[in-house]
Design an enzyme around this catalytic site. Structure first.
Site, mmCIF file in Angstrom:
data_model
loop_
_atom_site.group_PDB
_atom_site.id
_atom_site.type_symbol
_atom_site.label_atom_id
_atom_site.label_comp_id
_atom_site.label_asym_id
_atom_site.label_seq_id
_atom_site.Cartn_x
_atom_site.Cartn_y
_atom_site.Cartn_z
ATOM 1 N N THR B 49 0.824 -1.219 0.000
ATOM 2 C CA THR B 49 0.000 0.000 0.000
ATOM 3 C C THR B 49 0.858 1.270 0.000
ATOM 4 O OG1 THR B 49 -1.668 -1.207 1.215
ATOM 5 C CG2 THR B 49 -1.827 1.170 1.279
ATOM 6 N N GLY B 88 2.729 -3.074 8.171
ATOM 7 C CA GLY B 88 2.921 -3.422 9.573
ATOM 8 C C GLY B 88 4.374 -3.694 9.899
ATOM 9 N N GLU B 332 -6.341 -5.521 3.520
ATOM 10 C CA GLU B 332 -6.353 -6.649 2.580
ATOM 11 C C GLU B 332 -7.485 -6.516 1.568
ATOM 12 O OE1 GLU B 332 -3.792 -8.297 2.532
ATOM 13 O OE2 GLU B 332 -3.041 -7.691 4.484
#
Lengths: 570, 570
Positions: B49, B88, B332
């Site tokens: 992303t 993350g 997701e």
């Protein structure tokens, strides 16, 4: 200091403390307590809810026993479930609170009454004798707000501390009631009407502003091959997520005005000791508190999700709006309980209206049960307030009358009244929602009619009103299809008109949120600022995060030994 | 340490880093990187992303230019919107990450490919040359989770660092592709299937456990005059809030098994270089990820609200479940985008099936467009999987076929294909939901059939299956009423059967949540513990709040001067 004491941040309950005294206190009590509160010579709170008892007021367990010998009330918390729990500002700040307790005189219970109780010293803030109090711990989105618990052990207050505009215990223990017993609900009614705007409509307006502004900056995927990625507000699905909620924000703004008017009229009547409007007032404030908070809570969540990942960033301003508004579905009356209070009123009115008895003007429509069909022949016919208001009215009457019929049939078949009521509650809630939805659409259409001198604005507001109404039909098709008032073919016309309107309102979407006139500071959102510099602002604000000014504390402790140990083995 | 490194708390992305290498890497790459990762000789992350680009993979802006002279890829972040944002563990922990970037060889763009990039020193954790990285700041319910940003300036990685199971740049710059281009989606597909259980179904099971246990302890209002206040789970409205979601938790548990099977079969095929199942796999994982997370997010919120005020207390354990699951609707793959990916597959299959071409077994039902009416004659007839499964199938086919017809009509009338698609998207999303709902009901019914040896359990599961199915009809009446497959009179039977089932399942509600077998520690909820000591636990836990062990800091600073000043004036 001013902000801390009177703004959103703290001591909100001080205001409710004052309001309850103004509404429920005698002239003498108002003269004594209000000036003290106004000058912050005390800090007030409002202690109604208990650990084991919420919306059902009669269930409160705290007791206040009148002692004729000393002319005092003795307050007690008989067991853990009776502990006062949730009152704002009570855990750490308030010096006084209005305690709701079961009044006993000479062993007889007279039900729940309000008492002014001092809980902390005005000099050193220590707890008064017999008082146990503290903070109930962290809550969703209200992490730093003081919500308290309170236990009372033989706490004595003077006879004058029972708020006595509407009922009083005289020195000899005689209990005197003036006016309706429902008058205790008046503070709650006032609070419910007030919170619709502050806690639901304004947050929805903010969320719409942030999400719509972001949606004309953010680009994703190509609508046309070879072109730049499209602004996400040009996708039909994004329009469908946001624009109906923009229309709803206006609809609820207008219904809030309607309720304020109703409340002001009712309050004037009550001042003249005429309590006739109280049931209607209570029913409307309950039903609309429930429907507006519920709608706005889910709409704000949609706005958050419509901003994709960035909506979840605290920097968007949306998470706090989202979790805070969620709580409004519970406080000042849990929504399902409120819906059912409105249902009781509607069923009563329906039975009265069916029997030809007079009912309040807002519900006279219940007498007009017509089996009519919707006359629309093309999608354009649905751009008419007459057509859709009629459809909403028809649906509300159908749901209320069919549930009333089920209730009656159950009782006639021998089911006990309270069991029969319970077996109808899911459908009663649906009926109340249909009623509130109808009133909201009708009021929106009438409000737009009254704007007739302002041509341009009226046109845009007309579109918004159509959108709100058709969105409601599109989202609840079954309610209108059930008895064929709207046919399947007509429903396709509704869908077509509804989707057309999205594209129409898309053009005015940004001016319509700019019209709410929030400052960047009020919105406090990297996504929703007026200048649209979304990415720059996200990056700048993120860099200021404390996590970026220090080393990861887990590195020295966990990661370094792990990585080094393995390295040394190589 | 083990919990910190491999549990829910941290380094979740390390697993995804490994999975992406296992799935997308060559045997040689797997042999090199996986052992290093397994032993934590590096800490991995997954950087897809970007600040300005989410679900639309093709829109990613990060570039990787192949330099033949040095046999390296040069990675760059061309502008602020291309910054990697959200990955993350990347902001503060990871040493390596898989960067997705547009591959350029000799000026030609070959689309998005994955590259292993080292971002921090293994020795002192400092950022590598050309790397800017940090934490993106607090997020809803993930306040303490490390989500990072990353900018790349002329960062060079070796040719071997492009994950090359399915495509490769050879030393002379020749680009070789093996297998389908869609293979890049495989990691995402695997992640989506995996998250359904962990991030949606299990949290829903926990929320149901807490809310249902609390609802048999909490009492409010009297059902019968003169009796004790009733357990709130004995109110029809409370049953209607919680029991359908309990049924849904089981329904989605079973659909998760179904998807795991589908994925395993598909994955085996892909290992054999047969990519035929990939479109179905991608469509199903997308659609079900979207519908399950969306349903569970709203169901968990209902559970929270069904606990009244105490649901909002962090001590209930529900706020964190609620906000965390909300995020699963976005990460997701944003749910609307996913629904539309499934829609593309369904429309293709519908057109193929209509033309008599073969389609995957899961969608052969699309060929069977029957205008049939529901045969039910009494409310008992709706307690039959045949009857309701048929109704769901009918609705799905109607919505898919009518939207396909609208799409075709628009295109035939001269609207460009992409505009026509956009104008149908709201209805396409409805069609996909109907499809997924149908498959879920059908799979639930079939799973229950297979339980036939276990009599008692099968009976309870049958009731749950009925409840799930009828709740879906009751909540979406319009979908079934639209073309008269179910008539208004039949819908009243559905309602009656549905409400009857609530009372039936009420009896087994507690054992049905006990069966999930969560420990008190896992639930971490004052409301949901096995022993039902709700009020004691709330009070005990609240007393431990840090706010109760120190004086209110605002008192000395603000309240004391205020109260004293006024006192001294008296």
């Amino acid at each position: 200091l001013h902000r801390a004491l009177s703004g959103e941040v703290a001591l909100l309950l001080h205001t409710i403390f004052m309001r309850s005294i103004s509404v429920l206190g005698s002239d003498k009590q108002i003269a004594k307590w209000i000036p003290l509160a106004m000058q912050y010579q005390l800090i007030g709170s409002y202690a109604q809810t208990e650990l084991g008892h919420g919306t059902y007021l009669q269930g409160l367990e705290t007791t206040a026993v009148f002692d004729i010998a000393t002319q005092e009330f003795i307050l007690n918390t008989p067991q853990i479930s009776a502990m006062k729990w949730w009152p704002g500002d009570m855990g750490r700040s308030a010096t006084h609170t209005v305690v709701f307790a079961q009044l006993y005189v000479r062993g007889k219970c007279y039900g729940v009454h309000p008492f002014i109780v001092q809980i902390r010293s005005l000099w050193d803030h220590s707890l008064c004798p017999g008082i146990t109090a503290g903070d109930i711990g962290p809550k969703m989105s209200f992490e730093h707000i003081d919500n308290g618990y309170l236990m009372l052990q033989n706490v004595r207050v003077s006879r004058e501390n029972m708020l006595s505009k509407f009922c009083e215990v005289q020195p000899d223990g005689t209990y005197v009631r003036r006016g309706s017993q429902q008058i205790n609900y008046l503070t709650m009614t006032a609070v419910r009407v007030a919170l619709i705007s502050h806690e639901a409509v304004i947050p929805l307006m903010k969320a719409c502003t942030i999400a719509i502004r972001y949606s004309v900056v953010r680009r994703q995927s190509k609508l046309k091959p070879g072109e730049e990625e499209a602004k996400i507000l040009d996708f039909q699905t994004q329009q469908e997520k946001l624009l109906p909620h923009l229309a709803a924000a206006y609809a609820f703004h207008f219904i809030n005005n309607y309720l304020q008017d109703l409340f002001n009229r009712g309050y004037e009547e009550i001042q003249r000791e005429n309590f006739n409007m109280l049931p209607e007032l209570h029913a409307f404030s309950s039903g609309f508190k429930a429907i507006v908070t519920q709608y706005c809570a889910s709409a704000v969540e949609v706005c958050l999700r419509a901003c994709g990942g960035h909506g979840y960033s605290s920097l968007s301003g949306l998470p706090s709006l989202c979790t805070r508004i969620l709580a409004s579905c519970i406080y000042e009356g849990e929504n399902t309980v409120l819906f059912l209070q409105t249902a009781r009123f509607l069923i009563k009115c329906f039975i009265a209206a069916s029997a030809g008895h007079p009912v309040p003007p807002s519900v006279t429509y219940l007498a007009a049960v017509k089996p009519g069909k919707c006359p629309a022949k093309s999608k354009f016919d649905f751009l008419s307030p007459d057509v859709y208001t009629q459809a909403y009215q028809h649906a509300a009457v159908r749901l209320i009358s069919s549930t009333a019929a089920k209730l009656q049939a159950l009782i006639q078949s021998g089911v006990k009244k309270h069991d029969a009521w319970n077996e109808c509650t899911v459908q009663l809630v649906q009926a109340v929602k249909a009623h509130c939805h109808y009133i909201t659409v009708k009021n929106f259409a009438e409000t737009v009619e009254r704007l007739e001198t302002k041509g341009g604005i009226q046109q845009i507001m007309k579109h918004l009103c159509h959108l709100f109404a058709l969105h409601g039909i599109f989202s609840n098709t079954g309610v209108f299809l059930h008895d064929g008032h709207i046919s399947g073919a007509q429903m396709d016309m509704v869908t077509a008109s509804y989707l057309d309107l999205l594209a129409v309102i898309r053009k005015d979407a940004v001016p319509l949120v700019d019209a709410f006139d929030f400052t960047d500071k009020t919105l406090n959102s990297a996504l929703g600022s007026y200048d649209g510099q979304v990415y720059q602002r996200l990056y700048e604000w993120a860099q200021k995060s404390p996590t970026n000014t220090q080393m990861n504390p887990a590195y020295e402790k966990y990661l370094k030994p792990l990585l080094h140990k393995k390295l040394s083995k190589l």
